[in-house]
Design an enzyme around this catalytic site. Structure first.
Site, PDB file in Angstrom:
ATOM      1  N   LYS A  74      30.893  70.700  75.539  1.00 24.06           N
ATOM      2  CA  LYS A  74      29.605  70.258  75.022  1.00 24.06           C
ATOM      3  C   LYS A  74      28.977  69.270  76.005  1.00 24.06           C
ATOM      4  O   LYS A  74      29.686  68.456  76.620  1.00 24.06           O
ATOM      5  CB  LYS A  74      29.839  69.599  73.659  1.00 24.06           C
ATOM      6  N   SER A 152      25.962  68.365  65.561  1.00 28.82           N
ATOM      7  CA  SER A 152      25.328  68.448  66.856  1.00 28.82           C
ATOM      8  C   SER A 152      26.050  69.375  67.840  1.00 28.82           C
ATOM      9  O   SER A 152      25.553  69.620  68.940  1.00 28.82           O
ATOM     10  CB  SER A 152      25.253  67.037  67.473  1.00 28.82           C
ATOM     11  N   SER A 176      29.484  66.464  63.159  1.00 27.15           N
ATOM     12  CA  SER A 176      29.040  67.356  64.225  1.00 27.15           C
ATOM     13  C   SER A 176      30.051  68.400  64.668  1.00 27.15           C
ATOM     14  O   SER A 176      29.706  69.295  65.449  1.00 27.15           O
ATOM     15  CB  SER A 176      28.603  66.531  65.445  1.00 27.15           C
TER      16      SER A 176
END
Length: 495
Positions: A74, A152, A176
């Site tokens: 990520k 997220s 997230s």
């Protein structure tokens, strides 16, 4: 390896094929790259391809339990030296910000043998439960591309659900890992405070509320990656107890007969969709069929206080992040999204005394949750209060954006805070996901398990919270549920 064969293996299965000499790491990488090139334009999961770096690594000798497994990280606190580190932020993108060093997360993933070939999309600074940054555009859900993959870690979850990789990097400062896992039909384990590294240069984020982990299609993959990641980094203030066995071994051990409390009531007092209730009811029936004791129960604390306390922490974090980026790039306030600017302004308007009082309330939440766990092994709720939203559905209303743009330059943040706006924002912004913040504020591990799909074919996860050091218990139960109610071969239409 052809895609159908690739898709039918989890990460450990692929590593076993590499170890047996049936396929090479380079061949697996090319399969993953080909799959990304075929579908990424439809889901916008990968924003920084790192193909040549990965090809060079795959061509060398790889060692470790995950040797040869293609992997995505990520673009948030999972930095690779010299590669883009934009964190969903337009100012960092425009400045072509690059990471000065490999973060510990990357070092440990690569030490286990995985091959990183890209970075995934994230909202600005990871501050939302959707993945729609202005810098890179919206990621989309492979189950239905009109809908969000959550956030997220939405880019990572979309990539896994679309079959690009069997597991991908994620982190969780308010849900997230678990929210995108729930949206995309994946397994998502949020480790407990301090279980995995977050830096350097930091040794914890938001008092340990934010942690690194993965999203995966199989429970054992999450366990194997946690084995690779677990352990404090130098200087870390949190040192959780090491497990009695490896996390992978915990998956093979029955959890015994558990006593589990459950609730479908939003801690904010906001509505909960019938599909979210149905997800929990289905899980309760499954747990009872496995011999567990399940009863309606919930921790005894002031639920509405969780939301404002969660947001106040994020306000402070946004203030620090915006200040750091401005100092690094020379950008202006206008180079951030309006929601980020508002949170940063509220953070600057919060006194140190108010912030410390908030952190002290976190400890009271933790004590009350620990008291609940004196009677119950686990706490079960929906992961989300509603099915995955449509892309663009969860946005700050136009009138509110206009008001913020007008008022914030006038120094109105402090009066707005005193007006009760935080409580209103908590209800408005967290009503979709009111259940996940509890584990972040209290530092306990928690997991989202994909056990329910809506009538429209969208995934709906269920959330289990465990006591401190409860990762092994969660993995043991998850493996039992995975065997009783399998989901691995349930593929998203795009996959």
């Amino acid at each position: 390896m052809d895609f159908d064969t690739y898709r039918d293996h989890d990460a450990l299965g692929l590593a076993e094929r590499v170890a047996a000499g049936e396929v090479t790491a380079a061949e697996l990488l090319e399969t993953a790259i080909a799959r990304a090139e075929a579908v990424n334009s439809r889901i916008n999961a990968i924003i920084h391809p790192l193909h040549e770096r990965a090809r060079a690594r795959a061509a060398g000798g790889l060692q470790g339990p995950l040797a040869g497994v293609p992997f995505l990280v990520k673009d948030l606190f999972q930095d690779l030296a010299g590669e883009p580190a934009h964190y969903g932020c337009r100012a960092l993108r425009d400045a072509d910000a690059r990471a000065p060093e490999d973060q510990a997360y990357v070092q440990r993933i690569e030490a286990a043998g995985a091959v990183i070939f890209g970075k995934t999309n994230t909202p600005e600074f990871g501050a939302k439960g959707i993945t729609e940054p202005e810098a890179y555009g919206a990621s989309r859900n492979p189950w239905n591309t009109d809908h969000t993959p959550g956030g997220s870690s939405g880019g990572s979850a979309a990539a896994v659900a679309a079959g690009i990789v069997p597991v991908a990097g994620a982190n969780d400062g308010g849900g997230s890992i678990r929210i995108p896992a729930a949206c995309c039909g994946l397994f998502g384990l949020k480790p407990g405070r301090g279980r995995t590294p977050i830096g350097p240069p930091l040794t914890d984020m938001m008092h340990g509320a934010a942690v690194n982990g993965v999203v995966s299609r199989s429970v054992r993959d999450s366990a194997a990656f946690l084995d690779a990641l677990a352990g404090p980094e130098p200087g870390a203030g949190f040192h959780p107890k090491a497990p009695a066995t490896s996390y992978l071994e915990a998956c093979a051990q029955p959890p015994g007969t558990l006593t589990i409390g459950y609730s479908t009531r939003s801690p904010l007092g906001t509505p909960v969709h019938p599909e979210a209730v149905a997800a929990v009811e289905h899980t309760v029936a499954q747990l009872e069929s496995l011999g567990h004791r399940v009863e309606a129960a919930e921790p005894e604390f002031s639920g509405p206080g969780l939301g404002p306390d969660f947001l106040l922490m994020w306000f402070g974090q946004m203030a620090a992040s915006v200040a750091e980026v401005r100092a690094h790039t020379g950008c202006s306030e206008a180079d951030f999204e309006i929601d980020t600017r508002a949170m940063a302004a509220f953070g600057r308007a919060t006194s140190a005394g108010d912030y410390i009082a908030c952190v002290n309330r976190w400890q009271e939440h933790a004590r009350r949750l620990a008291a609940f766990h004196d009677s119950y092994d686990l706490y079960l709720t929906p992961t989300m209060a509603f099915p995955p939203a449509r892309v663009g559905e969860i946005v700050t209303p136009a009138w509110q954006r206009a008001a913020l743009k007008a008022l914030l330059p006038l120094g109105a943040a402090r009066p707005l805070l005193k007006s009760g706006l935080v409580e209103q924002m908590a209800k408005e912004n967290l009503r979709w996901v009111p259940f996940t913040q509890l584990a972040n504020l209290t530092g306990v591990p928690a997991m989202s398990v994909p056990l329910h799909w809506t009538e429209d074919g969208l995934p709906m996860g269920v959330l289990f919270n465990a006591p401190v050091n409860g990762e092994s218990l969660l993995l043991s139960l998850a493996a039992q549920l995975e065997q009783a109610d399998p989901w691995f071969h349930r593929h998203a239409p795009l996959a």
